[in-house]
Write an enzyme that holds these catalytic residues in place. Sequence first.
Site, short mmCIF file in Angstrom:
data_model
loop_
_atom_site.label_atom_id
_atom_site.label_comp_id
_atom_site.label_asym_id
_atom_site.label_seq_id
_atom_site.Cartn_x
_atom_site.Cartn_y
_atom_site.Cartn_z
N ARG A 207 0.77 -1.18 -0.11
CA ARG A 207 0.03 -0.23 0.03
C ARG A 207 0.82 1.26 -0.07
NH1 ARG A 207 -2.28 -3.33 4.10
NH2 ARG A 207 -4.32 -4.08 3.55
N LYS B 223 -2.02 -1.67 7.61
CA LYS B 223 -3.42 -1.56 8.06
C LYS B 223 -3.87 -2.31 9.34
CE LYS B 223 -7.94 -1.17 5.48
NZ LYS B 223 -8.54 -1.38 4.18
N HIS C 177 -2.29 2.28 -6.17
CA HIS C 177 -3.03 0.88 -5.76
C HIS C 177 -3.04 -0.14 -6.87
CE1 HIS C 177 -4.53 -0.68 -1.94
NE2 HIS C 177 -5.74 -0.93 -2.44
N ARG D 102 -0.29 -2.45 -6.65
CA ARG D 102 -0.75 -3.46 -5.68
C ARG D 102 -1.61 -4.38 -6.29
NH1 ARG D 102 -1.04 -4.65 0.00
NH2 ARG D 102 -3.59 -5.24 0.68
N HIS E 140 -4.37 -9.10 3.86
CA HIS E 140 -5.85 -9.25 4.00
C HIS E 140 -6.35 -9.91 5.19
CE1 HIS E 140 -6.22 -8.12 -0.53
NE2 HIS E 140 -6.20 -6.93 0.14
N TYR F 231 -9.36 -10.96 -7.04
CA TYR F 231 -8.60 -11.07 -7.83
C TYR F 231 -9.01 -12.19 -9.00
CZ TYR F 231 -6.08 -7.63 -5.28
OH TYR F 231 -5.74 -6.40 -4.56
#
Length: 374
Positions: free
Chosen positions: A224, A249, A313, A316, A339, A348
């Site tokens: 990120r 995050k 992003h 990424r 995640h 994805y």
Amino acid sequence: MEPALVIQLLPLWHRGVLSIAVHGRLNIYGNSLVRRFPHRLYSKTHGCWYVHYSPATLDLLYQTLAEVCLVQIPLSFEDAEKQKAVSIGEKFPLPEGYRECLIRIRYSESTIRTYENQMRLFLMFLTPRPLDSLSTAIIDEYMLYLVEERKVSVSTQNTAINAIKFYLEHVQGGERKVYYVDRPMKDYILPVVLSEEEMRKLLWACPNIKHRCIMFLLYSGGLRISELLKLRWQDIDEDRMIIYIRGGKGGKDRITLLSKLALNYLRHYLSLYEPKEWLFENPGGGPYSSRSVNRFIHRYCFMAGIKKNASAHTLRHSFATHLLERGTDLRYIQTLLGHESSRTTERYTHVTKRGFEKLISPLDNLNQGLILDK
């Protein structure tokens, strides 16, 4: 280019949103260029086109129109945005204890800024009614205003709800059932992904060593942008070829991949720039600006002939998709990206072309019986 054709890009506030006003008489080609921008509107009041402002959009608009006319940017949009923020802050101060409560619960600085901005916008809407008049009916009224008047995204609408609920639940200590608001269904939007060939064009369209090094690291480990800008040299493990992400995050640490190419280029960059604290710093010191990163990525996409609306992003997303297409297990990708839920990583699978090479369109099965018009 017509020498007499001069276009000014000026800041214009519309319903509390900073926009880019395109002032001047555009020729047919210039007009068609502006019409291609998303969310563009024509203001009869101001006699100009305008699109929602972001540094990357301003840069892309400048680069696009510079092909057909002389473009002037007389006023800094960032200065105008700061002036507006100061003005709003003075007229609509936050409720007592709001910021302190956000800090105490250890929300990130980015989340704190977002909640503060959303709460102030709500206070603007609420005025002249006092804050103690707040009710479910008023919140519903505000949600309708955001959807019909402001035309905000689902994500922004959810953030606005969260900012108000934070005040009611944490600052006021209220019960959720008193002011519960139905959540809008979140838009299912597929991520923008560059192909491997587009990534190659983007990376080598960049002549600036620092900029290229930043893009190398973003794509090398699927970082990120906030994680990249907090990197220090000690976060780079040359022996194990990994990058340590500190406080990502949700305040979580993790490790991700470091490519040999990115490491070699990073060494070259460090020998030229010699940053003091952060791996990537502004000329005056301190971490590099995320706006600057997205701005130059937009510019290099334009230079490389890439039509997709790419950002930091996007690199990424491309990292994850390319790993998936080359057979990497989804669980490893989930760990590398940080995640919490596998459902986030599974999106994805909807943008990968893996397995498509074995499929044939039904139209091609009819090809032998069809005669093409000449």
